[in-house]
Design an enzyme around this catalytic site. Structure first.
Site, PDB file in Angstrom:
ATOM      1  N   LYS A 166     -31.147  72.079 -42.439  1.00 17.23           N
ATOM      2  CA  LYS A 166     -32.037  71.010 -42.766  1.00 17.23           C
ATOM      3  C   LYS A 166     -31.199  69.767 -42.989  1.00 17.23           C
ATOM      4  CE  LYS A 166     -35.220  74.323 -45.313  1.00 17.23           C
ATOM      5  NZ  LYS A 166     -34.142  75.368 -45.175  1.00 17.23           N
ATOM      6  N   GLU A 221     -33.836  66.832 -52.652  1.00 17.85           N
ATOM      7  CA  GLU A 221     -34.576  65.688 -52.217  1.00 17.85           C
ATOM      8  C   GLU A 221     -35.830  65.202 -53.149  1.00 17.85           C
ATOM      9  OE1 GLU A 221     -35.712  66.649 -48.229  1.00 17.85           O
ATOM     10  OE2 GLU A 221     -37.495  67.688 -48.876  1.00 17.85           O
ATOM     11  N   HIS A 252     -44.332  79.438 -51.546  1.00 19.26           N
ATOM     12  CA  HIS A 252     -43.905  78.331 -50.282  1.00 19.26           C
ATOM     13  C   HIS A 252     -43.971  79.088 -48.936  1.00 19.26           C
ATOM     14  CE1 HIS A 252     -41.868  75.736 -53.235  1.00 19.26           C
ATOM     15  NE2 HIS A 252     -41.550  76.747 -53.693  1.00 19.26           N
ATOM     16  N   ARG A 291     -38.368  78.068 -32.883  1.00 16.06           N
ATOM     17  CA  ARG A 291     -38.936  79.210 -32.547  1.00 16.06           C
ATOM     18  C   ARG A 291     -40.416  78.996 -32.198  1.00 16.06           C
ATOM     19  NH1 ARG A 291     -41.462  80.713 -37.276  1.00 16.06           N
ATOM     20  NH2 ARG A 291     -40.045  80.265 -39.049  1.00 16.06           N
TER      21      ARG A 291
END
Length: 564
Positions: free
Chosen positions: A115, A199, A234, A294
Site C-alpha cells: 500500500k 493515514e 472491513h 487480481r
C-alpha cells in the site's frame, strides 16, 4: 494455451472452469483433503491431490502447485483470488517454469502489492491520496509523532495484504500503541509482513472501486465502478454498480485516475483500484485506498453491467491478445447487485458443519442474466474451518436499482441452505433497510444499523417459529385419523410454546395452541425436508432438517417466510 491449472478452490475455481470449457481449454483442479469431493474437482478435466487440510498445507504451497502443473501437463496457471493470487514470488515462479501466468506481471504485483509503494506511485501520477506516513521507521514513537502531525482520527493499516486484516481505527493518541501492536500481530499472522502505515481516517466515507483491464500492448481501460460500502469487519458483503453516489463527471475522474495508476505500474490483466469517497465542502472527493492485483470476488457485478466475461478477457490477454474493446466501446447497462452468502450468523460469527439441505432458484451462468449464483454448494457438502466462510454469491441484474433490490430479496427468500447458519436472512434485512434502499449506506452502515436490523430479523424469526415450528413435529403423512391430540413443546431462542397436534387423515392436521386457538393444515410431502402447508387458500413452503445435537430434545433448522 491448452490446459490451465487453477490454483484455487470453491466457486472461483468453478467459475474459471466454466469459461475455459466454453473456450475449448482443458482445466486442472487441485484439492486438499477436505475438498476431495468438491464440485470443482468433478468438473475439471483433470484433478490433482495436494494433500493436507489447512491452506498452508495445500493451496498456499507454491512448490506443490508447480509440481501439479508439471505432472498434469498444464501450460498455464490461473490463481483465482485469495491464496497466492497476489504473491509476486509465485507469479515469478510460474513464469520461470515456462508456464503462462494468467495475472499481472510480478513486477506490477510488487509495485502495487505494498500500500505504501502504491500510494507513492499514485501521488507521482496525480492520483489523490490521504495524508499519511508509510516510512521505514516503524517505531511507536515515530508513528505517534506522525499521527499527531496528520491529526486524529487516523487509520492504522498493514502495508501488505488486504481483506480488512491489520486495520484499526484510532480516534485519539491513547489508543495508538495498542492499535499498532494488534494490527502488526494480525498482519504478521496473515501476510508474514508486520509493516504498517497510518493515514488520516474518513469517518463517513463510501468504498468505491474501479475495475481496470490492461493488455500487453500498452492499452488500459476501465469498466466502471462498484460500490462496496456495506461491510462487516472491513470485509464486503454487498456490492453494487453503478454507485448510487457517483455522477458522470466523478465517474470519469475516478476512472481516469485508476487507468493512470495501472499504466504507471506497467500493469497487464484484471485489477481493481479502490477509493474512499466522502463529502468535503459540499462536494464528493475521492482518495486512493489500494490496488488489488487480481480478479475481485465481486467481478460478476461488472460482468452483469457490461455483458462481458472477465475471465475470458484474462485468458485472452495472457495469450498476448489485445483488449477486445476500446474505452469508448464499453457500455454499462442497468443496475447490478451482489451479496455474499456466508456460513455465519447475524452477529458475523463463522460456523462449520454439513449442508443438510440445499435448493436454489433457477439461475444463469454469466453476464446479463436476471439472476446468477456462483457457488460450490451441494447437499452433504462440509463447511470446514480451514477456509473462508463465504459459500457463494448471488448476483442480479435489472433495469433499475429498485428492481434489482426486489429481485435479489426474492431470490434470497427462495434460496434454501440448511444445516449450518448463514447470513441469508440478514442480507434481506440489509437490502430492505431504508438507508440502503435510499442509497445512503456508507462504510459505517453496519456499525450503526446492525443492532436494529438484527432486532427486526429476530422478530420475524419468532413469528415464523411460532407459526411453522409445529411442522417438524408432524408424522410422515398423517394419512390415518386419530381421536386424540399429542402434546408438543417447542422452544426457539428461549421462547417456549405448547401445542397439540392431531391427525385428521389424508394429510390434514389440527393444531391447537395453549390458549385454545385451533388451526387446520393440509400438509403435502415433497423432497426430503420439504413440506407444502396449505392453510385456507394459501400455500406455504416449509423446509426443515434435524440438526445433530447431544441434547435429549431434538433440534431442527427450519426455514419459512424468508427467515430461518
Amino acid at each position: 494455451m491448452k490446459r490451465i491449472l487453477i490454483a484455487n478452490r470453491g466457486e472461483i475455481a468453478r467459475r474459471v472452469i466454466a469459461t475455459a470449457q466454453r473456450m475449448g481449454i482443458e482445466t486442472v483442479a487441485v484439492y486438499s483433503d477436505p475438498d476431495a469431493n468438491a464440485p470443482h474437482v468433478r468438473e475439471a478435466t483433470l484433478a490433482w491431490a495436494l494433500g493436507g487440510r489447512a491452506s498452508a498445507e495445500s493451496y498456499l504451497r507454491a512448490d506443490a502447485l508447480l509440481q501439479a502443473a508439471r505432472a498434469t501437463g498444464a501450460d498455464a496457471v490461473h490463481p483465482g483470488y485469495g491464496f497466492l493470487s497476489e504473491d509476486a514470488g509465485f507469479a515469478e515462479a510460474v513464469r520461470d517454469a515456462g508456464l503462462t501466468w494468467i495475472g499481472p506481471p510480478p513486477e506490477a504485483i510488487r509495485a502495487l502489492g505494498s500500500k505504501a509503494a502504491a500510494k507513492a506511485l499514485a501521488r507521482d501520477h496525480g492520483v489523490p491520496c490521504l495524508p499519511g506516513y508509510a516510512g521505514e521507521d516503524q517505531s511507536e514513537a515515530r508513528f505517534t509523532a506522525e499521527a499527531a502531525a496528520i491529526g486524529y482520527p487516523v487509520m492504522v493499516k498493514a502495508v501488505a495484504g488486504g481483506g480488512g486484516r491489520g486495520m484499526r481505527l484510532v480516534t485519539d493518541a491513547a489508543q495508538l500503541g495498542a492499535a499498532l501492536a494488534s494490527a502488526r500481530a494480525e498482519a504478521l499472522a496473515g501476510f508474514g509482513n508486520g509493516d504498517l502505515l497510518i493515514e488520516r481516517a474518513l469517518l463517513q466515507p463510501r468504498h468505491v472501486e474501479v475495475q481496470v483491464f490492461a493488455d500487453a500492448h500498452g492499452r488500459v481501460i476501465h469498466l466502471g465502478e462498484r460500490d462496496c460500502s456495506v461491510q462487516r469487519r472491513h470485509q464486503k458483503i454487498i456490492e453494487e454498480a453503478p454507485s448510487p453516489a457517483l455522477d458522470g463527471a466523478l465517474r470519469d475522474q475516478m476512472g481516469a485516475c485508476a487507468v493512470a495508476l495501472a499504466k504507471a505500474a506497467g500493469y497487464v490483466g484484471a485489477g481493481t483500484v479502490e477509493f474512499l469517497v466522502a463529502q468535503q465542502d459540499g462536494q464528493s472527493a475521492f482518495h486512493l485506498m489500494e490496488m488489488n492485483t487480481r480478479l475481485q470476488v465481486e467481478h460478476p457485478v461488472t460482468e452483469a453491467l457490461t455483458g462481458l466475461d472477465l475471465v475470458e478477457w484474462q485468458i485472452r490477454v495472457a495469450r498476448g491478445e489485445p483488449l477486445p474493446l476500446t474505452q469508448e466501446q464499453v457500455r454499462l447497462t442497468g443496475h447490478a447487485i451482489e451479496v455474499r452468502l456466508c456460513a455465519e450468523d447475524e452477529s458475523f460469527q463463522p460456523h462449520t458443519g454439513c449442508i443438510a439441505h440445499f435448493d436454489a432458484p433457477p439461475a444463469a451462468a454469466f453476464q446479463r442474466a436476471p439472476l446468477r449464483f456462483d457457488h460450490a454448494l451441494a447437499a452433504g457438502a462440509e463447511v470446514s474451518p480451514y477456509y473462508d466462510a463465504m459459500l457463494g454469491k448471488l448476483i442480479v441484474h435489472a433495469d433499475t436499482r429498485d428492481a434489482a433490490i426486489d429481485q435479489l430479496c426474492a431470490a434470497l427468500r427462495r434460496l434454501e441452505v440448511l444445516g449450518v447458519p448463514t447470513n441469508r436472512a440478514f442480507l434481506i434485512e440489509c437490502l430492505q433497510s431504508p438507508r440502503f434502499r435510499s442509497g445512503q449506506a456508507l462504510i459505517s452502515f453496519l456499525s450503526t444499523d446492525a443492532d436494529g436490523l438484527r432486532a427486526e430479523l429476530h422478530a420475524r424469526q419468532r413469528l415464523a417459529a411460532a407459526r411453522w415450528g409445529a411442522v417438524v413435529t408432524l408424522g410422515a403423512n398423517g394419512a390415518l385419523p386419530c381421536a386424540f391430540a399429542a402434546p408438543r413443546r417447542l422452544r426457539h431462542c428461549g421462547d417456549t410454546r405448547d401445542v397439540a397436534v392431531q391427525p385428521l387423515g389424508d394429510g390434514q392436521w389440527r393444531l391447537r395452541s395453549a390458549d385454545g386457538e385451533a388451526d387446520t393444515w393440509q400438509v403435502q410431502e415433497g423432497a426430503p425436508g420439504i413440506r407444502q402447508v396449505v392453510t385456507g387458500h394459501a400455500s406455504h413452503r416449509v423446509a426443515a432438517v434435524p440438526v445433530p445435537t447431544a441434547e435429549v430434545a431434538r433440534r431442527w433448522h427450519l426455514q419459512a417466510d424468508g427467515v430461518d
